[in-house]
Scaffold this motif. Sequence first.
Motif: not given
Length: 219
Positions: A169-178
């Motif tokens: 989940q966090l990796e995905e959020e980082i990938g979306r530049n969050g």
Amino acid sequence: MKKSKVDQTLSMPGLPRDHDGELGSTIAPSSSAFNLANHFLIAMPSMQDPVFGGTVVYICEHNDNGVLGVVINKPTDMTMEILFERIDLKLSDGLRTTVVNEPIMFGGPVQDDRGFVLHTPGARYSSSLTVTDEVAFTTSIDVLEAVAAGDGPQRMLVSIGYSGWSPGQLEEEIGRNGWLTVGADAHVLFDLPVEERYTAAIKLLGIDPMMLALEAGHA
């Protein structure tokens, strides 16, 4: 009002445990090379999330079971003095005023009726996780009992609640530049005033916070 509690081992994603159910003494590594334990997560200025907008999160644990962190710059209305009253601990008369008046952080939305302590390692507590030589994470009440007696850790941050992410989940959020990520600094974590921690964390990246804000504004 319901009392805050730190007297039980808590169920948290990814925390290693021994066969007695206690927290392990070291971090269980992620099988991925992407391991953010002992890093700061810095919310991008464009993040509008009501919980995490404008926050810095210290990551205590990151492995295949998920990520656990504590927000370090979102104070609650509760102070150490109020917390100790709620858990029926009497503070030693010799405790410094700064300790008594220290704000309790909103660590995150998970287990937000319980206390968590980031602190410098030293004494052994019953449910404690050593993150680095400078930072440990404790969920058992004995660390606060030591504080009340005037024998607690030299540096600490107490939060109500923590922040958790399921695997990926966090990796995905980082990938979306969050989020921005940077290696954590104990000085920022423990010593700086709360209102300075966000800017100081961004500066660890060598970025001018004003320029980052301007870029977010034009996004």
